[in-house]
Design a protein around this motif. Structure first.
Motif, mmCIF file in Angstrom:
data_model
loop_
_atom_site.group_PDB
_atom_site.id
_atom_site.type_symbol
_atom_site.label_atom_id
_atom_site.label_comp_id
_atom_site.label_asym_id
_atom_site.label_seq_id
_atom_site.Cartn_x
_atom_site.Cartn_y
_atom_site.Cartn_z
ATOM 1 N N SER A 370 -14.054 64.085 42.309
ATOM 2 C CA SER A 370 -14.787 63.370 43.270
ATOM 3 C C SER A 370 -16.702 63.367 43.000
ATOM 4 O O SER A 370 -16.746 61.902 43.450
ATOM 5 C CB SER A 370 -14.549 64.343 44.927
ATOM 6 N N GLU A 371 -16.706 64.499 42.754
ATOM 7 C CA GLU A 371 -18.078 64.201 42.459
ATOM 8 C C GLU A 371 -18.561 63.545 41.775
ATOM 9 O O GLU A 371 -19.529 62.470 41.503
ATOM 10 C CB GLU A 371 -18.659 65.721 41.917
ATOM 11 N N VAL A 372 -17.978 63.284 40.706
ATOM 12 C CA VAL A 372 -18.353 62.152 39.276
ATOM 13 C C VAL A 372 -17.889 60.798 39.631
ATOM 14 O O VAL A 372 -18.665 59.882 39.519
ATOM 15 C CB VAL A 372 -17.054 62.575 38.088
ATOM 16 N N GLU A 373 -17.120 60.461 40.937
ATOM 17 C CA GLU A 373 -17.025 59.108 41.667
ATOM 18 C C GLU A 373 -18.336 58.928 41.605
ATOM 19 O O GLU A 373 -18.456 57.872 41.611
ATOM 20 C CB GLU A 373 -15.904 59.383 41.705
ATOM 21 N N ASN A 374 -18.324 59.755 42.640
ATOM 22 C CA ASN A 374 -19.386 59.226 43.485
ATOM 23 C C ASN A 374 -20.581 59.290 42.865
ATOM 24 O O ASN A 374 -21.750 58.284 42.965
ATOM 25 C CB ASN A 374 -19.810 60.758 44.692
ATOM 26 N N SER A 375 -20.958 60.172 41.979
ATOM 27 C CA SER A 375 -22.217 60.077 40.420
ATOM 28 C C SER A 375 -22.230 58.518 39.868
ATOM 29 O O SER A 375 -23.441 57.924 40.113
ATOM 30 C CB SER A 375 -22.185 60.847 40.000
#
Length: 454
Positions: A370-375
């Protein structure tokens, strides 16, 4: 010959257990998989790893790099993490020692020559055979704890680098906002001086004067607020780099700073190898799984070997005579019979601890994706938003210049000039903040992908 047979039997007892281990074998939990990231570049070479890009190569500001290096040397969170790593290393050493025999010595001299308290000098050995794998499981558990502590150290290191960089970007943003505000104040103060003279001369109404006076006060009030935020950030950075709060050296402005704009995003499953937090939670799960074996081994009997050799004599003078020499080798067994389900409950507790660690591992992995997708989306969206805000600043500047000219030529009221000036001020501040957010989003992406923080 009799002693040789006994020793041979004891040796076989010591070697045989290493094929007997109770407890579950570790099975890696299944994770939801995806071929690519939702907002990733589908054309990138997924065999490349972001771990190959060192953090020091993604910034082009020597001052920022120097602050980060100072943080890596002095930061207290990192020192605490290293201390925990050394604790885990020491615990592993203790666990390894349990696999081997324990050797002790003892001696006493008594002036009263009694059989009950003879003088002696003895060496003894005791060894609990790891028949059910209790100590081997424990050893593996502490090894995984050690590896997890090392990954936790990398997490702290990652946080230090990213937090210093992001705080520095925010500091430079506030510097820029302060510069914009001071310039706006100077412009408004000059306009106030002109309009005040025109009001005194009777060319303009008092309304024009109080309107620009209000805008001057608004700009003046923004300056102390920005200075407070600058001081707070300088203090935060000082703590991150392990120094007494003091002014922070400045390097390039955010507009001058450049960060790598693309990182190899690979595939979601690569996060299991790249992200230290994901690896740490998996290692903690492995350690908890091993401790189930320790708890199960406690339900079975333990086998012990003991040996003693030395000298003992009623008379101190005869202590080292041949007749005083004594030796003995023995073996024993001990185990639980009935303890109201205590050992079984201990296994149940450790199973649930392992289940908790497993779920935490799975959650951490999903959070990482999720953090990668958001970033990834932030990087793309901030780029588009910055381009639009930049066009807004250019247009707002032109609008202010035209409105100012129209006012002094008597075509519009000063309210239009104030509105144009306010729009320009807000657009400039927004552009400054977006420049900082762009830089921050790249650092967050690098961190989310598990970049080379080592």
């Amino acid at each position: 010959m009799k002693n040789l047979k006994i020793l041979s039997a004891l040796f076989l007892m010591a070697v045989f257990p290493y094929g007997c281990m109770v407890g579950p074998k570790y099975v890696k939990p299944e994770q939801p998989q995806a071929d690519t990231f939702r907002y990733g570049d589908q054309s990138q070479d997924t065999t490349k790893s972001v771990r190959m890009i060192k953090w020091s190569t993604i910034f082009n500001d020597p001052v920022l790099i120097g602050l980060i290096e100072k943080g890596l040397q002095n930061n207290f969170d990192l020192k605490i993490a290293i201390s925990r790593l050394e604790q885990a290393r020491a615990n592993l050493g203790i666990a390894k020692a349990d696999l081997y025999p324990s050797l002790q010595y003892s001696g006493q001299v008594n002036s009263a020559e009694t059989i009950m308290q003879p003088s002696s000098l003895l060496a003894n050995m005791s060894w609990e055979l790891d028949f059910w794998g209790k100590y081997r499981h424990q050893n593996k558990a502490f090894l995984n704890d050690l590896l997890a502590s090392d990954e936790a150290r990398k997490v702290v290191l990652s946080d230090i680098v990213s937090n210093i960089a992001i705080s520095y970007f925010e500091l430079r943003d506030f510097d820029n906002q302060l510069e914009i505000t001071i310039h706006t104040l100077e412009t408004r103060q000059k306009a106030y001086d002109i309009i005040n003279e025109r009001f005194i001369s009777g060319y303009v109404a008092e309304l024009d004067k109080v309107q620009i006076e209000q805008q001057v006060a608004i700009a003046e009030a923004n300056i102390p607020a920005l200075k407070r935020q600058i001081t707070a950030l300088e203090n935060s950075i000082s703590i991150l780099i392990g120094q007494v709060p003091q002014p922070i050296e400045r390097g390039k402005t955010n507009s001058e700073l450049l960060i790598l704009t693309t990182f190899p995003t690979s595939v979601p499953s690569a996060l299991l190898e790249n992200r230290p937090d994901v690896k740490s939670t998996e290692l903690l799960y492995r350690a908890a799984n091993e401790r189930i074996g320790v708890a199960q081994a406690l339900r079975y009997p333990s086998f012990n070997i003991a040996a003693i050799a030395g000298f003992t004599s009623v008379m101190v003078g005869d202590l080292f005579n041949d007749a005083s020499y004594t030796q003995n080798v023995g073996a024993g067994i001990a185990g639980p019979i009935f303890n109201f389900g205590k050992n079984k409950r201990r296994v149940d507790v450790n199973r649930q601890i392992a289940q908790e660690r497993k779920l935490n591992f799975q959650k951490t992995y999903l959070t990482a994706i999720s953090e990668v997708e958001n970033s990834l989306q932030n990087v793309a969206m901030y780029k588009e938003e910055w381009a639009a805000r930049n066009r807004q600043v250019i247009a707002a500047q032109k609008n202010y210049e035209l409105s100012n000219a129209r006012y002094y030529n008597g075509y519009v009221s000063y309210l239009e000039v104030l509105d144009a000036q306010r729009s320009l001020f807000e657009a400039q501040l927004s552009l400054s903040q977006l420049t900082q957010k762009q830089l921050t989003s790249m650092v967050q992406l690098y961190k989310a992908l598990g970049g080379g923080w080592n």
